[in-house]
Write a protein that holds these residues in place. Structure first.
Motif, PDB file in Angstrom:
ATOM      1  N   ILE A 441       0.576  -1.103  -0.010  1.00 14.28           N
ATOM      2  CA  ILE A 441       0.025   0.070   0.280  1.00 14.28           C
ATOM      3  C   ILE A 441       0.714   1.295   0.201  1.00 14.28           C
ATOM      4  CG2 ILE A 441      -1.911   1.289   1.761  1.00 14.28           C
ATOM      5  CD1 ILE A 441      -2.698  -1.570   2.558  1.00 14.28           C
ATOM      6  N   LEU A 442       0.330   2.325  -1.172  1.00 16.65           N
ATOM      7  CA  LEU A 442       1.661   3.200  -0.977  1.00 16.65           C
ATOM      8  C   LEU A 442       0.669   4.690  -0.914  1.00 16.65           C
ATOM      9  CD1 LEU A 442       2.993   1.698  -4.424  1.00 16.65           C
ATOM     10  CD2 LEU A 442       3.699   1.521  -1.879  1.00 16.65           C
ATOM     11  N   GLY A 443       2.022   5.620  -0.109  1.00 15.92           N
ATOM     12  CA  GLY A 443       1.602   6.945  -0.699  1.00 15.92           C
ATOM     13  C   GLY A 443       2.246   7.722  -0.149  1.00 15.92           C
ATOM     14  N   ASP A 444       2.191   9.389  -0.818  1.00 18.75           N
ATOM     15  CA  ASP A 444       2.953  10.510  -0.163  1.00 18.75           C
ATOM     16  C   ASP A 444       3.707  10.629   0.668  1.00 18.75           C
ATOM     17  OD1 ASP A 444       4.062  12.918  -0.507  1.00 18.75           O
ATOM     18  OD2 ASP A 444       2.947  13.734  -1.975  1.00 18.75           O
ATOM     19  N   PRO A 445       4.973  10.270   0.868  1.00 17.27           N
ATOM     20  CA  PRO A 445       5.261  10.877   2.558  1.00 17.27           C
ATOM     21  C   PRO A 445       5.453  12.371   2.472  1.00 17.27           C
ATOM     22  CG  PRO A 445       7.212  10.313   0.396  1.00 17.27           C
ATOM     23  CD  PRO A 445       5.749   9.912  -0.050  1.00 17.27           C
ATOM     24  N   ARG A 446       5.449  12.987   1.766  1.00 19.31           N
ATOM     25  CA  ARG A 446       5.375  14.072   2.318  1.00 19.31           C
ATOM     26  C   ARG A 446       4.483  15.225   2.824  1.00 19.31           C
ATOM     27  NH1 ARG A 446       5.519  17.092  -3.856  1.00 19.31           N
ATOM     28  NH2 ARG A 446       4.002  15.090  -3.945  1.00 19.31           N
ATOM     29  N   ARG A 447       3.092  14.509   2.369  1.00 20.42           N
ATOM     30  CA  ARG A 447       2.068  14.668   3.802  1.00 20.42           C
ATOM     31  C   ARG A 447       1.718  14.273   4.810  1.00 20.42           C
ATOM     32  NH1 ARG A 447      -2.596  15.930   0.064  1.00 20.42           N
ATOM     33  NH2 ARG A 447      -2.196  16.382  -1.874  1.00 20.42           N
ATOM     34  N   GLY A 448       1.841  15.390   5.719  1.00 22.00           N
ATOM     35  CA  GLY A 448       2.061  14.699   6.886  1.00 22.00           C
ATOM     36  C   GLY A 448       1.033  13.885   7.716  1.00 22.00           C
ATOM     37  N   GLU A 449      -0.302  14.404   7.393  1.00 22.16           N
ATOM     38  CA  GLU A 449      -1.487  13.576   8.013  1.00 22.16           C
ATOM     39  C   GLU A 449      -1.881  11.915   7.196  1.00 22.16           C
ATOM     40  OE1 GLU A 449      -2.614  14.640   3.325  1.00 22.16           O
ATOM     41  OE2 GLU A 449      -1.568  15.256   5.092  1.00 22.16           O
ATOM     42  N   MET A 450      -0.386  11.509   6.379  1.00 23.64           N
ATOM     43  CA  MET A 450      -0.477  10.520   5.583  1.00 23.64           C
ATOM     44  C   MET A 450      -0.485   9.087   6.527  1.00 23.64           C
ATOM     45  SD  MET A 450      -1.901   9.158   2.894  1.00 23.64           S
ATOM     46  CE  MET A 450      -2.106  10.753   1.086  1.00 23.64           C
ATOM     47  N   GLN A 451       0.030   9.703   7.796  1.00 23.93           N
ATOM     48  CA  GLN A 451       0.347   8.417   8.713  1.00 23.93           C
ATOM     49  C   GLN A 451      -0.917   7.693   9.848  1.00 23.93           C
ATOM     50  OE1 GLN A 451       3.569   8.597  11.692  1.00 23.93           O
ATOM     51  NE2 GLN A 451       3.762   7.139  12.666  1.00 23.93           N
ATOM     52  N   GLU A 452      -1.511   9.218  10.485  1.00 24.56           N
ATOM     53  CA  GLU A 452      -2.690   8.636  11.107  1.00 24.56           C
ATOM     54  C   GLU A 452      -3.690   8.609   9.817  1.00 24.56           C
ATOM     55  OE1 GLU A 452      -5.515  10.894  13.603  1.00 24.56           O
ATOM     56  OE2 GLU A 452      -3.801  12.200  12.917  1.00 24.56           O
ATOM     57  N   THR A 453      -3.740   8.604   8.481  1.00 30.18           N
ATOM     58  CA  THR A 453      -5.454   8.476   7.979  1.00 30.18           C
ATOM     59  C   THR A 453      -4.690   6.784   7.512  1.00 30.18           C
ATOM     60  OG1 THR A 453      -4.983  11.037   6.664  1.00 30.18           O
ATOM     61  CG2 THR A 453      -5.583   8.756   5.336  1.00 30.18           C
ATOM     62  N   MET A 454      -3.441   6.479   7.035  1.00 37.21           N
ATOM     63  CA  MET A 454      -3.186   5.236   6.464  1.00 37.21           C
ATOM     64  C   MET A 454      -3.517   4.386   8.031  1.00 37.21           C
ATOM     65  SD  MET A 454      -0.584   5.643   3.477  1.00 37.21           S
ATOM     66  CE  MET A 454      -0.090   3.851   3.416  1.00 37.21           C
TER      67      MET A 454
END
Length: 619
Positions: A441-454
Motif C-alpha cells: 500500500i503506497l502513499g505520498d510521504p510528504r503529506r504529514g497527515e498520511m501516517q494517521e490516515t493510513m
C-alpha cells in the motif's frame, strides 16, 4: 545426514511447520526457485500447521511433482526439542505442572512422531504412496537459520550470528561461513534468550508474543530509557563479550502459561498492561525504550566479539531477533563490520529455505557459491498474469480500466501525488514479513497527515506505528544517512539533516510528538528522525522502480510510503481476490493490480465487504 542421489537437476524441498510461520521452499542445484509462507494461502496469520498449499505452489511453479524431489528437509530436530521440554520441566518441578500437562498430549500425539506425521501430510499433498516419497531429513534449528543467512548472502566469507527465542536448545549461535562451508563456533542455550527477553517485555506491554515485538520497537522512540540499569541489574547479566544470563526468578516462560510473573510486575511497579483495553502511557513508552537499548547493547557486544574471533569484516544475521532493524543498524554503526546482510525471512519461515540449502551444500559436494544475493529481492511467491487478474476482477464484479506499460507508472504516480492511497499488486509475492513493492500500500510521504490516515483508516492499527519509506538507491544518500544498501527493509537510517525541520520543544512528549512535522517527508520520519528504509536499485523490482522514478519525475521526491497490503491481523494479500477484498474493506482510494486500475468510488456493492476486517484476530 545421508546423501541425496546425484541427478541432472537436483531439487530439494525445505519445510518449516508445527510451531509458527510454516513455510516451504524449493531449491534447484543450490539456487532458490520458489518459497512461500502458508499463512498467505490459509489467511491465518502465523499459521503453524503443515504448509501443504506452499508445497503445492513450489512444485507447480517448478513444473515438477514431489516424486522429482531428491530430498525433503525439515528445519529442526523435534526429539532434541522434546528433550529440552522434559529437562526444563524436571528442573523446575513441581512448578509448571499445569503447563506440562497441557503440552504433553500435543507432543505425544504429533511432535514426537513428527516423521510419521510429515509422511502422512506429504502423501496427502502429493498422492504418492508412503514408500514413493523422497528421503526425509532433519537439520538443526539454528543450523537452518545459519544456512539461510550465509548461503544466499553475497559474501564469500562471513561471520554468522543467529538470534531467536529458542530452537531445540540454542537461543543464540555463532558460525563461521567460508565458501560452501558453515562451521558452528558456539551457542547460548535456553532458558537464556534475547528473543524471549524481548518477548517478555512484549507481553508485559500488552502486545501479542511472536507478533507484537515490532510494536515495542516502534514504540521505543517515544520514551526515555530510564529503566536500563534496572533491567541490567535485575534481569540480565551481560558480559563484555556479549554472552548473557537471565535471572529466571522474574520469568514464567519455562513452565508457566505467561511470560513474566508477579515479581516482574513488582519490579517495575505496574501490572501487565491489558491488551486493547488500556491506553499506552509514558511509562509504557519508557519501558519499550529501555528494553530496546538493552537489546541493542547486547547484540552489538555479541557481534563485536564475533568480529574479533573470526576476523571477518562481513556479518550475516538470521533468527527472529534479526527482524529488529534498530538493533541491526546499531551493529553496522558500532560492531566493526564493513557490511551486514540480513536474511529477509529471518524467522521460522526462513528456516525452510535454510534447511534446503543446508542439505544441498552438505550432500552435493559443492565447494563454490555464486557471490550474488540469492534471494532475488524475496520475490519468490506466486504471480498472476493480466488475464488471470481480469478473470478474478470480473468474478468479483469489479469496475476497472486498463493502462499500458507506457502510461501505467505515470498514472499511478499522479494518483499518489494527488493525495490518494493506492494498493499496488504486481508480479511475484514477497517471501518474508516485509512488503517490498509487489504487495504494498503506497502513499505520498510528504503529506504529514498520511501516517494517521493510513494507520487508522486503512491498516486499522495503532496511531503510533511508523511507516517505512522506499527510496531509489541512487537518491538514498541525499535523503537518508544510510551506511549501506537496505533492499529488504531491515535497517534504519536517520533522515538526512538537510531534509529535517526544527525539533519539537522538550515539553512535547509521548504521542504528542506525532503532531510535530520532523522533515520534508514527515509520514515516514519517526519521532527520533529515523526511518526503516528500503532502497530500490537495479537488482530490485523493475515495476516498482519505474513507479518510484515516475513519482520522482512528477514531484521531485524519490520516496514513497510503503506498507504491507493487508489490514491489522491479516496476512499480506496473496491473490487478486485477496487484494480486491482488502481494497474494498479499507479507505484505500485506488487499486493498481497488474495493468488494471480500479477507483473505489466506481465499485459496486461496497457494503458487502464491511465485515472483512472482523475475520482477523488482532495482532
Amino acid at each position: 545426514m545421508e546423501g541425496c542421489k546425484s541427478h541432472a537437476a537436483t531439487y530439494i524441498l525445505g519445510i518449516s511447520a508445527y510451531y509458527h510461520d510454516s513455510a516451504a521452499a524449493l531449491i534447484k542445484d543450490g539456487h532458490i526457485v520458489a518459497a512461500a509462507q502458508e499463512e498467505r494461502f490459509t489467511r491465518i496469520k502465523h499459521y503453524s500447521g503443515f504448509p501443504g498449499k506452499s508445497v503445492k505452489y513450489c512444485l507447480e511453479f517448478a513444473g515438477i511433482g514431489l516424486e522429482d524431489v531428491r530430498c525433503i528437509v525439515f528445519y529442526d530436530k523435534p526429539l532434541l526439542k522434546f528433550e529440552r521440554l522434559l529437562e526444563t520441566y524436571l528442573s523446575f518441578s513441581p512448578s509448571g505442572l499445569k503447563s506440562f500437562l497441557k503440552a504433553m498430549p500435543v507432543w505425544l500425539k504429533e511432535k514426537v512422531y513428527l516423521k510419521r506425521e510429515l509422511r502422512r501430510a506429504l502423501t496427502e499433498v502429493s498422492g504418492l504412496a508412503p514408500k514413493q516419497l523422497p528421503k526425509l531429513l532433519f537439520t538443526g534449528h539454528h543450523q537452518s537459520h545459519a544456512a539461510s543467512a550465509f548461503f544466499p548472502s553475497p559474501f564469500d566469507r562471513a561471520a554468522v550470528l543467529c538470534l531467536d527465542g529458542v530452537g531445540e536448545w540454542a537461543t543464540t549461535s555463532a558460525w563461521n561461513g567460508d565458501g560452501a562451508a558453515l562451521e558452528p563456533l558456539w551457542q547460548i542455550d535456553f532458558p537464556h534468550s534475547l528473543g524471549l527477553l524481548y518477548s517478555s517485555f512484549t507481553y508485559y506491554l500488552g502486545f501479542k508474543v511472536n507478533s507484537g515485538e515490532y510494536k515495542v520497537m516502534g514504540l521505543a522512540p517515544y520514551g526515555e530509557p530510564r529503566f536500563v540499569e534496572l533491567i541490567r541489574t535485575e534481569l540480565i547479566d551481560i558480559k563484555s563479550d556479549g554472552s548473557f544470563r537471565l535471572n529466571m526468578a522474574y520469568f514464567n516462560y519455562c513452565t508457566g502459561l505467561t511470560m513474566v510473573n508477579r515479581r516482574f510486575e513488582e519490579l517495575f511497579g505496574m501490572p501487565v498492561r491489558k491488551p486493547e483495553s488500556e491506553s499506552l502511557t509514558q511509562f509504557h513508552m519508557d519501558v519499550a525504550a529501555s528494553i530496546q537499548q538493552v537489546l541493542n547493547e547486547c547484540v552489538v557486544c555479541l557481534a563485536s566479539a564475533l568480529r574479533k574471533e573470526t576476523g571477518h569484516d562481513k556479518l550475516c544475521l538470521a533468527g527472529g531477533v534479526a527482524l529488529n532493524c534498530v538493533a541491526n543498524s546499531e551493529v553496522i554503526r558500532r560492531a566493526g563490520f564493513s557490511e551486514i546482510w540480513v536474511q529477509p525471512a529471518a524467522g521460522d519461515a526462513g528456516g525452510a529455505l535454510g534447511a534446503a540449502l543446508c542439505a544441498w551444500y552438505q550432500l552435493s559436494g559443492e565447494r563454490q557459491r555464486n557471490q550474488v544475493d540469492g534471494m532475488s529481492g524475496t520475490y519468490l511467491g506466486p504471480e498472476f498474469s493480466n488475464a488471470e487478474i481480469r478473470e478474478a476482477l470480473d468474478v468479483s464484479g469489479a469496475v476497472y480500466g486498463y493502462e499500458n506499460e507506457e502510461t501505467l507508472y505515470a498514472r499511478t504516480a499522479s494518483l499518489i501525488e494527488g493525495g490518494n492511497v493506492v494498493g499496488w499488486f504486481q508480479e511475484r509475492m514477497e517471501f518474508g514479513p516485509r512488503a517490498l513493492g509487489h504487495r504494498s500500500i503506497l502513499g505520498d510521504p510528504r503529506r504529514g497527515e498520511m501516517q494517521e490516515t493510513m494507520n487508522l483508516k486503512i491498516k486499522f492499527r495503532e496511531s503510533f506505528r511508523p511507516f517505512a519509506p522506499s527510496v531509489l538507491l541512487d537518491d538514498a544518500k541525499d535523503w537518508f544517512e544510510c551506511p549501506q544498501e537496505s533492499p529488504y527493509m531491515l535497517l534504519t537510517a536517520p533522515v538526512h539533516p538537510s531534509r529535517r525541520l526544527a525539533e519539537a520543544s522538550n515539553a512535547v512528549r509521548g504521542l504528542e510528538l506525532l503532531k510535530h512535522a520532523r522533515s520534508e517527508i514527515p509520514a515516514v520520519t519517526h519521532v527520533d528522525y529515523s526511518a526503516r528504509l528500503q532502497t530500490v536499485g537495479d537488482q530490485g523490482s523493475v515495476r516498482y522502480r519505474r513507479l518510484l522514478e515516475a513519482f520522482k519525475s512528477l514531484s521531485g521526491c524519490p520516496v514513497l510510503i510503503n506498507t504491507s497490503f493487508n489490514v491489522r491481523g491479516e496476512p499480506i494479500v496473496a491473490t487478486p481476490e485477496d487484494a480486491y477484498r482488502c481494497f474494498m474493506a479499507t479507505g484505500m482510494d485506488y487499486l493498481v493490480i497488474g495493468n488494471y486500475i480500479l477507483e473505489k468510488t466506481s465499485q459496486p456493492n461496497q457494503e458487502q465487504y464491511l465485515d472483512h476486517i472482523n475475520q482477523f484476530e488482532l495482532d
